[in-house]
Design a protein around this motif. Structure first.
Motif, PDB file in Angstrom:
ATOM      1  N   SER A   1      -9.331  -2.251  -0.557  1.00  8.41           N
ATOM      2  CA  SER A   1      -8.188  -1.065  -0.344  1.00  8.41           C
ATOM      3  C   SER A   1      -7.677  -0.729  -1.708  1.00  8.41           C
ATOM      4  O   SER A   1      -6.566  -0.448  -1.602  1.00  8.41           O
ATOM      5  CB  SER A   1      -7.003  -1.881   0.446  1.00  8.41           C
ATOM      6  OG  SER A   1      -7.815  -2.185   1.565  1.00  8.41           O
TER       7      SER A   1
ATOM      8  N   TYR B   1       0.707  -1.140  -0.043  1.00 12.82           N
ATOM      9  CA  TYR B   1      -0.036  -0.160  -0.078  1.00 12.82           C
ATOM     10  C   TYR B   1       0.780   1.259   0.113  1.00 12.82           C
ATOM     11  O   TYR B   1       0.290   2.408   0.290  1.00 12.82           O
ATOM     12  CB  TYR B   1      -0.825   0.043   1.086  1.00 12.82           C
ATOM     13  CG  TYR B   1      -1.735  -1.130   1.143  1.00 12.82           C
ATOM     14  CD1 TYR B   1      -2.868  -1.376   0.263  1.00 12.82           C
ATOM     15  CD2 TYR B   1      -1.323  -2.308   2.406  1.00 12.82           C
ATOM     16  CE1 TYR B   1      -3.550  -2.825   0.651  1.00 12.82           C
ATOM     17  CE2 TYR B   1      -2.265  -3.521   2.242  1.00 12.82           C
ATOM     18  CZ  TYR B   1      -3.249  -3.718   1.508  1.00 12.82           C
ATOM     19  OH  TYR B   1      -4.171  -4.763   1.740  1.00 12.82           O
TER      20      TYR B   1
ATOM     21  N   ARG C   1      -5.499   2.386  -2.408  1.00 15.15           N
ATOM     22  CA  ARG C   1      -4.448   2.506  -1.858  1.00 15.15           C
ATOM     23  C   ARG C   1      -3.405   1.424  -2.235  1.00 15.15           C
ATOM     24  O   ARG C   1      -1.973   1.589  -2.235  1.00 15.15           O
ATOM     25  CB  ARG C   1      -4.190   2.508  -0.529  1.00 15.15           C
ATOM     26  CG  ARG C   1      -5.212   3.548   0.484  1.00 15.15           C
ATOM     27  CD  ARG C   1      -5.052   3.412   2.006  1.00 15.15           C
ATOM     28  NE  ARG C   1      -5.688   2.204   2.365  1.00 15.15           N
ATOM     29  CZ  ARG C   1      -5.057   1.291   3.117  1.00 15.15           C
ATOM     30  NH1 ARG C   1      -3.676   1.382   3.349  1.00 15.15           N
ATOM     31  NH2 ARG C   1      -5.697   0.075   3.296  1.00 15.15           N
ATOM     32  N   LEU C   2      -3.875   0.041  -3.026  1.00 16.09           N
ATOM     33  CA  LEU C   2      -3.044  -0.642  -3.542  1.00 16.09           C
ATOM     34  C   LEU C   2      -2.128  -0.565  -4.406  1.00 16.09           C
ATOM     35  O   LEU C   2      -2.393   0.413  -5.332  1.00 16.09           O
ATOM     36  CB  LEU C   2      -4.024  -2.141  -3.858  1.00 16.09           C
ATOM     37  CG  LEU C   2      -3.093  -3.166  -4.233  1.00 16.09           C
ATOM     38  CD1 LEU C   2      -2.457  -3.872  -2.852  1.00 16.09           C
ATOM     39  CD2 LEU C   2      -4.084  -4.284  -4.777  1.00 16.09           C
TER      40      LEU C   2
ATOM     41  N   THR D   1       0.540   2.584   3.698  1.00 15.32           N
ATOM     42  CA  THR D   1       0.331   1.251   4.505  1.00 15.32           C
ATOM     43  C   THR D   1       0.138   1.701   5.984  1.00 15.32           C
ATOM     44  O   THR D   1       1.084   2.422   6.720  1.00 15.32           O
ATOM     45  CB  THR D   1       1.574   0.488   4.209  1.00 15.32           C
ATOM     46  OG1 THR D   1       1.916   0.322   3.136  1.00 15.32           O
ATOM     47  CG2 THR D   1       1.557  -0.756   5.231  1.00 15.32           C
TER      48      THR D   1
END
Length: 822
Positions: free
Chosen positions: A426, A219, A429-430, A223
């Motif tokens: 996610s 991420y 953000r991944l 993260t």
């Protein structure tokens, strides 16, 4: 020596050829089989005793076979290292000379592995050395000295953080195995090692340079705590847990067969291990690590889609492969979970040629330890598949292995659904490359289950943008499109390629249908003409018909080209020629290829200049506007035939009109293939030069022998061939350098224009487009970091006077990667 014997058959490669008769060969294979299979039975103690009796009787005849096989197993079957250590202890108790041989062999093999930077062999033989100390074959002092030597790497001048951390991980792994022995026999030295490791941990947490770059995390800088566990942190937690009073260096998943054999092993006299030397870092060395994705209960970050709870999921949604129980590994403690993850990583890393053997070993590991290992298996495999900068194996390997486990472990399908939903929640953000890789794998996986995406509908549908009234062809290009739209669009595109549109549509939830790719259909710049219809004189349709008529009647090339240049505006030539040929060859790819080969002279003429090549790229994309797959397919075929150059594709892609495509996953699939092809050609030129250098050396050696040592004349056919190959390599180096420079210059220019436009409008820069585009651009640099000079690329960027936002988004992550591992 390579261990070829796996759980399905016999075989091994040895250093020497054997001329024994058939019965003796049969005995040798039987011994190999017995050694490899040791520990696969529940009653390990009796299994060891029986095997020692058999091997002791055969040491006189098959000593080398036995020692070689044990060493192969110590390297290739690392979860069973304690078993092979105990076996060596019992064999040494029966015949002391065996201990001398195995200790010498371990030292030699470990030093060779260190010299070759064979990372998995280094870890395997270090583990084996510690287990030999547990079995009293090796002195405890020698084992601790080995660990101290490895730990000293962190104190090397200007040591790379990745290198220091990797050697610390090896030490931690060995401490998990030998902690009981070390705490009993050398508690002060064990305490000193632990103190050094804790100090290293504190220093890496406090420093910014020595921390793992965010671009290696799933991420990135977004993260959150608990989403990713770095390898060092996992192993330190494991050792701390095992050292606690609640464990006292014992765990259900920590094999320790030497402990109940203490009385039998007491007769063994431990031997010292000769010291080893750790060579300095050299260019090209890598330091593999397992960064664990925590997918079962990842914390929700801002912008993430809230996940349903396990209770809501269990039992109300079918999954690819069938309905399953929770399989969340409930009941496993921290130590057992971390051990199972390490075992999974060891097995999968080594058994790269056979996913079926890896699956059988994982199932056997779970059965022998009598634990529910589904969650550690699935999380570890997904973590390995989604590792950065690239996974150890090809994507299809992980797809097959996860498919095997889905069929062999009942809870695995539901665990996969939960893990995929965790990643989907996610996606904003991944890492962009991981989103692409996840979609590619999932398309392969669902192809085995009728392309069923129904288990994901309830979680995914609310995140998708509504289908537009204007019928935009690519969901990623819609107003308000999200990372979830791009992911599902690419997933369905890959699924359609594996099957066909109607097959995928048949099983697709209604809310996903709008993200299906349209059926590939070419669209010329002029309206199609019905049979017998008249064309307006001078129109593009009329000129196309005239061109095709000349080609069909096999008109002279010079006449065709002369007519084109007299009748057509230069700016219209690429689109007229390209659309005419693609329209004529649109029945099939093979038909189009035949036309490209037959009329190569036509395309070469109309795309001589760089600007014409860019227009040719645009013509291809316009004709196949309904299919990104066909767009890139045709582009690659034209690059291979040298009608196009990568730079012309980059220039078109990063132009203001088409830069929106930088957010499309399919774009980066095509870009990556450009780099793979170019680098493959470069490596082939390198191989050809090495072959020619070898031939030249042999040639000069033969001539020197014939001419009594007189110098060889440089003007000879062999020398001329070598000079040609050297010249070819220099040209290939320049082309490779230009490839990366042109890519980054074009991509960063597009980003810079976007950043300036957003700033002028007073709008935020951090959009879905910006995140996807910068993520994919960084992923190209991250994947091929050793293939280009970052300093040279930065010099090009400085000349362009890029904005601070572009430098921060692109070059800062790459600089951190260089500092970390290069």
């Amino acid at each position: 020596r390579v261990l070829l014997h796996v759980i399905g058959g016999f075989g091994a490669m040895h250093k020497r050829r054997r001329d024994e008769d058939e019965p003796e060969e049969g005995t040798e294979k039987r011994l190999i089989n017995l050694i490899v299979r040791i520990g696969d039975m529940v009653d390990l103690h009796s299994h060891l005793q029986s095997l020692v009796t058999v091997l002791t009787d055969q040491l006189g005849t098959f000593r080398m076979t036995i020692t070689d096989t044990i060493l192969d197993c110590a390297r290739g079957l690392q979860p069973k290292t304690p078993v092979y250590g105990a076996l060596c202890g019992l064999l040494t108790a029966a015949e002391p000379r065996f201990g001398e041989d195995i200790v010498a062999d371990v030292q030699r093999e470990l030093q060779e592995a260190l010299d070759d930077h064979a990372t998995f062999s280094i870890r395997g033989f270090c583990r084996f050395a510690v287990e030999l100390a547990n079995a009293r074959v090796l002195t405890t002092d020698s084992a601790l000295s080995l660990l101290e030597t490895l730990l000293a790497v962190r104190e090397e001048p200007d040591v790379l953080p990745a290198r220091a951390e990797w050697f610390c991980c090896i030490v931690l792994d060995c401490l998990a195995l030998g902690g009981a022995t070390f705490s009993a026999q050398a508690p002060e030295r064990l305490a000193a090692l632990m103190k050094s490791l804790r100090e290293f941990d504190a220093a890496r947490r406090a420093a910014t340079v020595s921390r793992m770059p965010a671009s290696l995390l799933a991420y990135g800088a977004a993260t959150k705590a608990g989403e990713v566990t770095e390898h060092f942190d996992a192993l330190l937690s494991l050792v701390e847990a095992l050292a606690s009073e609640s464990h006292n260096w014992r765990s259900a998943c920590l094999l320790a067969p030497s402990r109940p054999l203490a009385e039998q092993l007491s007769v063994v006299s431990p031997l010292p291990l000769a010291s080893v030397h750790v060579p300095a870092h050299s260019q090209g060395c890598t330091y593999p690590a397992l960064r664990r994705l925590r997918l079962g209960a990842a914390p929700v970050a801002d912008g993430d889609v809230p996940m349903r709870s396990a209770e809501e999921e269990d039992g109300d949604a079918s999954s690819p492969g069938g309905v399953a129980a929770s399989g969340d590994g409930a009941g496993l403690g921290v130590a057992d979970t971390l051990l199972l993850e390490e075992y999974t990583w060891m097995i999968v890393s080594q058994f790269q040629d056979s996913h079926k053997d890896a699956a059988k070993l994982l199932i056997g590991l779970q059965d022998n330890m009598a634990v529910d290992a589904c969650a550690p298996f699935i999380e570890t495999l997904l973590s390995m598949m989604l590792s950065l900068p690239s996974p150890r194996h090809r994507l299809v390997y992980y797809a097959n292995l996860l498919l095997d486990l889905s069929r062999m472990i009942t809870p695995a399908p539901q665990m996969l659904v939960r893990s995929i939903n965790s990643l989907y929640s996610s996606l904003g953000r991944l890492d962009a490359e991981l989103a692409l890789r996840l979609a590619e794998w999932l398309a392969l996986h669902i192809s085995h289950f009728g392309y069923n995406l129904e288990p994901f509908e309830q979680m995914w549908a609310p995140c998708l943008s509504p289908a537009p009234i204007d019928g935009a062809l690519h969901p990623a290009g819609r107003a308000g499109a999200t990372a979830h739209d791009a992911f599902l669009s690419y997933l369905l595109d890959k699924a359609v390629r594996l099957a066909y549109l109607e097959r995928v549509r048949k099983e697709l939830p209604a809310s996903f249908v709008s993200h299906l790719p349209p059926k590939p259909k070419g669209s010329a710049a002029w309206a199609p003409l019905g049979e017998g219809a008249a064309t307006e004189p001078g129109s593009m349709a009329a000129k196309s018909a005239a061109l095709l008529n000349r080609l069909r009647t096999k008109a002279d090339q010079a006449d065709v080209l002369g007519w084109l240049h007299r009748s057509i505006e230069p700016s219209d030539l690429p689109i007229l020629v390209a659309h005419s040929l693609m329209d004529a060859g649109s029945k099939s790819v093979s038909h189009l290829e035949r036309l490209l080969d037959k009329f190569h002279w036509l395309l070469e003429d109309v795309a001589k200049e760089p600007a014409a090549k860019v227009r040719l790229v645009g013509a291809i994309a316009a004709f196949w506007s309904s299919s990104t797959q066909m767009t890139w397919l045709v582009m690659h075929k034209m690059v291979r035939r040298e009608f196009l150059e990568p730079q012309s594709i980059f220039s078109w892609l990063c132009s203001a009109e088409h830069s929106h495509r930088l957010a499309w996953h399919s774009t980066w699939e095509g870009v990556q293939l450009i780099f793979e092809r170019a680098l493959s050609q470069f490596k082939e030129v390198e191989r050809e030069l090495k072959t020619e250098e070898k031939r030249y050396a042999e040639y000069t050696e033969r001539l020197a022998d014939i001419d009594d040592g007189n110098p060889v004349d440089d003007d000879n056919p062999a020398a001329r061939r070598l000079a040609v190959k050297k010249s070819s390599l220099e040209r290939a180096r320049r082309e490779k350098k230009a490839l990366f420079a042109n890519f980054f210059a074009s991509a960063c220019s597009a980003l810079d224009e976007y950043a300036k436009a957003r700033a002028a409008a007073g709008e935020a820069l951090e959009t879905a487009w910006w995140f996807a585009a910068t993520g994919h651009i960084v992923s190209i640099g991250r994947r091929y970091l050793t293939e280009f000079s970052l300093a040279a690329i930065e010099a090009v960027a400085e000349a362009e006077e890029l904005s601070k936002a572009v430098n921060e988004a692109i070059f800062k992550p790459l600089q951190q990667l260089v500092a970390w591992q290069l």
